[in-house]
Design a protein around this motif. Sequence first.
Motif, mmCIF file in Angstrom:
data_model
loop_
_atom_site.group_PDB
_atom_site.id
_atom_site.type_symbol
_atom_site.label_atom_id
_atom_site.label_comp_id
_atom_site.label_asym_id
_atom_site.label_seq_id
_atom_site.Cartn_x
_atom_site.Cartn_y
_atom_site.Cartn_z
ATOM 1 N N LEU B 462 0.824 -1.211 0.000
ATOM 2 C CA LEU B 462 0.000 0.000 0.000
ATOM 3 C C LEU B 462 0.859 1.262 0.000
ATOM 4 O O LEU B 462 1.806 1.371 0.775
ATOM 5 C CB LEU B 462 -0.891 0.018 1.237
ATOM 6 C CG LEU B 462 -2.212 -0.738 1.127
ATOM 7 C CD1 LEU B 462 -2.884 -0.816 2.492
ATOM 8 C CD2 LEU B 462 -3.142 -0.056 0.146
ATOM 9 N N GLU B 567 -2.885 0.952 -7.994
ATOM 10 C CA GLU B 567 -2.632 2.171 -7.239
ATOM 11 C C GLU B 567 -1.832 3.173 -8.078
ATOM 12 O O GLU B 567 -2.101 4.377 -8.080
ATOM 13 C CB GLU B 567 -1.877 1.825 -5.958
ATOM 14 C CG GLU B 567 -1.933 2.922 -4.925
ATOM 15 C CD GLU B 567 -1.058 2.634 -3.719
ATOM 16 O OE1 GLU B 567 -1.514 2.872 -2.603
ATOM 17 O OE2 GLU B 567 0.091 2.165 -3.888
ATOM 18 N N ALA B 570 -3.978 4.751 -10.743
ATOM 19 C CA ALA B 570 -4.892 5.717 -10.121
ATOM 20 C C ALA B 570 -4.137 7.000 -9.803
ATOM 21 O O ALA B 570 -4.613 8.108 -10.059
ATOM 22 C CB ALA B 570 -5.508 5.130 -8.854
ATOM 23 N N HIS B 571 -2.944 6.838 -9.247
ATOM 24 C CA HIS B 571 -2.136 7.986 -8.879
ATOM 25 C C HIS B 571 -1.782 8.843 -10.098
ATOM 26 O O HIS B 571 -1.803 10.071 -10.044
ATOM 27 C CB HIS B 571 -0.852 7.497 -8.218
ATOM 28 C CG HIS B 571 -0.398 8.391 -7.135
ATOM 29 N ND1 HIS B 571 -0.716 8.180 -5.814
ATOM 30 C CD2 HIS B 571 0.313 9.531 -7.162
ATOM 31 C CE1 HIS B 571 -0.204 9.140 -5.101
ATOM 32 N NE2 HIS B 571 0.429 9.973 -5.888
#
Lengths: 597, 597
Positions: B462, B567, B570-571
Amino acid sequence: MTKDWNVLKIDLSSGIVKRESLSYEYVRRFIGGRGLGAALIAPYATEGVDPLDGSVPLVLAAGPLTGAGIPSGDRFSLSTISPLTGTVMDTNSGGRLGRSLRRAGSDLMIISGKSESPVVLVVDDDEVRLEGALDLWGCTVSETILLLTERWGKTAGMSVIGPAGENGVRYASIMTERMRAMGRGGAGAVMGSKNLKAMVVIGSGKVPVHDKERLKVVLEESNRWLRAHPVTSKALPALGTPMLVKICTRAGIFPLRNFQSVAVGEDQAYTGEELAKRFTVSSSGCTGCYIQCGRVTEVDGSRGEGPEYESLWALGPDMGIEDLRKIIPAAHRCNELGMDTISAGGSIACAMELAQRDIRPSSARFSDAGSVMKLLDDIAYRRGEGDELADGSLAVARNAGAVQYAMQVKGMELPGYDPRGAQGQGLAYATSNRGGCHLRGGYLIAREILGIPKKVHGTQVLGKGGHVARAQDFGAVADSLSVCRFATFALAPEYWSRMLHAVTGWELGGEDLIRTGERIITLERILNLEMGVGPDSDSLPPRFTNEPLTEGACTGEVVHLDDLLAEYYAHREWPGGIPSENKIKELGLDEERGRVL
Amino acid sequence: MTKDWNVLKIDLSSGIVKRESLSYEYVRRFIGGRGLGAALIAPYATEGVDPLDGSVPLVLAAGPLTGAGIPSGDRFSLSTISPLTGTVMDTNSGGRLGRSLRRAGSDLMIISGKSESPVVLVVDDDEVRLEGALDLWGCTVSETILLLTERWGKTAGMSVIGPAGENGVRYASIMTERMRAMGRGGAGAVMGSKNLKAMVVIGSGKVPVHDKERLKVVLEESNRWLRAHPVTSKALPALGTPMLVKICTRAGIFPLRNFQSVAVGEDQAYTGEELAKRFTVSSSGCTGCYIQCGRVTEVDGSRGEGPEYESLWALGPDMGIEDLRKIIPAAHRCNELGMDTISAGGSIACAMELAQRDIRPSSARFSDAGSVMKLLDDIAYRRGEGDELADGSLAVARNAGAVQYAMQVKGMELPGYDPRGAQGQGLAYATSNRGGCHLRGGYLIAREILGIPKKVHGTQVLGKGGHVARAQDFGAVADSLSVCRFATFALAPEYWSRMLHAVTGWELGGEDLIRTGERIITLERILNLEMGVGPDSDSLPPRFTNEPLTEGACTGEVVHLDDLLAEYYAHREWPGGIPSENKIKELGLDEERGRVL
């Protein structure tokens, strides 16, 4: 220079004043201000502590830059335990108090115990004394400042409480000589519980600067960026924080009626532009500061400071009131009573919703500005229904058996940003160490709405854990330095590192500062855990996680709090919300443990 | 100053030389170096392009700081399309070429077409010419440099190819006068395909500086941080990059035998400490640089530059070879042949594993150093088995019907960090725009292993999307400036912003630079997409995602690539791996589209 810090210890119970010192190595580990405050409050952070019984001190700390002539760096910080949230808290303000304290030769005051009768604490250069304040007790804030100014002159730094602080309103503020508030968390009630009506500080010395040439260069460069940044050079000077009304409305996150809906459309009567056009008399701000974010407003002869965006919202649309002629006097009244506008508004809005749902009767009704003005006074003087509202929305809703209608986190009322359209802001609310606060949570609105330092979409979930952690860390640095949050919009950590080096000689790079911010946030977290405020309280009102927005740009959104928290905890290395031993060691907080915990 | 850039256009087919200029506003949008290279390569990034047929230019670009006297800032950059990966590529090096080019009055060279016979491109201040190089063709790198130095003297900047480049080895490097490599991606093969043996640049002018006083101040401050940082002040000066052997072994990510296992324990014979003690003759490095990260080593009369950590690993433990007496000569030989050590070692290691598994016969066997030395020459001269290996591990494994044993991404061989213990590094490999590279991916090893700028646990998943994106963006800034990656360990974006302002007068803050880095990364991504290198290629060899490590500190770990990619996308706002129209617009790349795409 690397000079040790001078500490003034004042015991209000005995009247004894002591002078001590703190090694600069110790100070540097927490920077100053908020960080140092947390370290010094640590011994008092135990389960069952009552900050209103005189057992917890007020720690008033300058930052290492305070008084060095940095326009946005003249703030000071006050730390204690919050009577509203039961967490560790800090609050800060611009104004003359911190600068005067350092000019008087001290960097920090620890004010403990409780006076038998009302007093004013006076630091007049070398001399420290307590003066009787029976004549001031009961005075409003501006009356108090007026009387103190008559006695001590216009250059003295002053922080005072109003009736709300005297009467133990759990969200009473402390106000400075410029009518700026140390607003959130109820430090004013702690001050009142000590029978301390005011602090007055006069300092005629100089604050030493390690390398004046260096400071000149970095200030020159800093000013270039402050002048280049659209928010610090244009939006804030023109409209102050109410510039956000239009922006947040367009973004679909401007809450109405205790967060039951959000505003849509463009023609609100309560925008920053309307405020500027119709009611603003002048700008105001810290001495020498380029931004001048404050404003003086006037309605029907009522003239005063503010309202800020959050106050405008809390005392207006959050209660169904849209007329600035009603909102402005309510904000001025809160200032006079010495009471946080957001918590006052949020507590009344909660009562309004409970009444709307026939859960709890109330004199307050959405859109009824008259009932609000009366209730504000009733809260400050703890009269009738106001007595219950003075304990905050969570107490009100809990007493009514309907906590879900209190729009709060850890007992602190939320400010005017609906987190369903700003997921990071939702996470910030949930994890802020002093409860549902926009500032301590990390103010993700900067990233999610304003695009500072970079636009990150509000409805995006992935990646927000890291953004919130970094924003909180940098925020803790700013509050510890202690400097203006707006200036941090334009100035990256390295600029503060350079100012710090120029003023103190300390060698802390930008990332060293951020790491120190992490140390501070983690220390505060540990202190909260020791007081029984655990990961369960990293929550949001169920409205935000269960009920999708039904209008505006973020229609259909809820806050994905579990995912956000998982990422945040992973990022912080707080498994299950509790700092790992490894992280504690890495931050050197195990060394502190014997000392501060 | 804000001066336009001077461009030298050399068409090798016709011999025609033109001088043009690029507006400083355009240059500033991409900084210089790598970024500007990508923008200028853009028109050639079309499906089916073959960079070895003379149709794609070499763009040799200085950075805006090159030649201004910044110790770690004297690099230059070369961009083209990679014959190994089919992606856009850039590569850079320290040395005199960039500085000399600017002293000769140009900032950028675009070398297009293909000479009929071998030539040397000579830029001698105002004069530009092509000289026959039949005498040099076939020479090793050091022979070539020796002959060119005899003719042009010791102050000329030189970049040359060796036999590998002449013979179209798809990972041939370009070597500078100091035997430093522009190693990865096969730019040497592109140079060879143009019959360009060497570039020689002599410049006797001066590079203008906008504000010398400012530059002095920021260099003074920068040096303070370079001297304070443990990696730039101690580890690198003492051991060079082989300092990483012990660190990565302890972290459980030092791969053995084509990533079939990782090293455990402490007594390896091939550590940086052993290299320093037994074989290092002296340090070396860029003129004026404090770090001096290079080293000259000698074994049995073979003296040469390096090996770097990655070379030591690729030509040693990755092939089961642990004796530095065998590893060092192999590294020196690659330099002489002008061939990337990582891809050479990785290709041979792949052949070794295929032979071990009886999938494909090979003359190479794990631990057999003799076969390796012979094979290196066979690759460079495309003899026997070497001819196939010269196309890289992916080609070898694909021909054998077993691509899973090629330890590569997008066709580029991976360096010596097992991603199962460094999840961010795994994501970096998968998303690097020039394929499986430690540098273009973002070098997450800094964060995950060295703790720079801050320790982020290697096995944590994460939050890595954001770390990788930021590291890539900052890396793109460094490569475009073009400055040393090691110096960015110690110096935050604001320091580069200040140097840039001092040298050029440009007003780009730290976050403006990072945002420009994002523009560059996104542009490169778009160019790759246009060449058919899509999100499918953001992958890792299945070993890393399916087979847990069975020994060392990260036992049991696999790379969680799907989560990491989700992730990261998305970032970056690249839904499904493709930059959104919104993001393209936000970065202003839609403006460029007509111009560069």
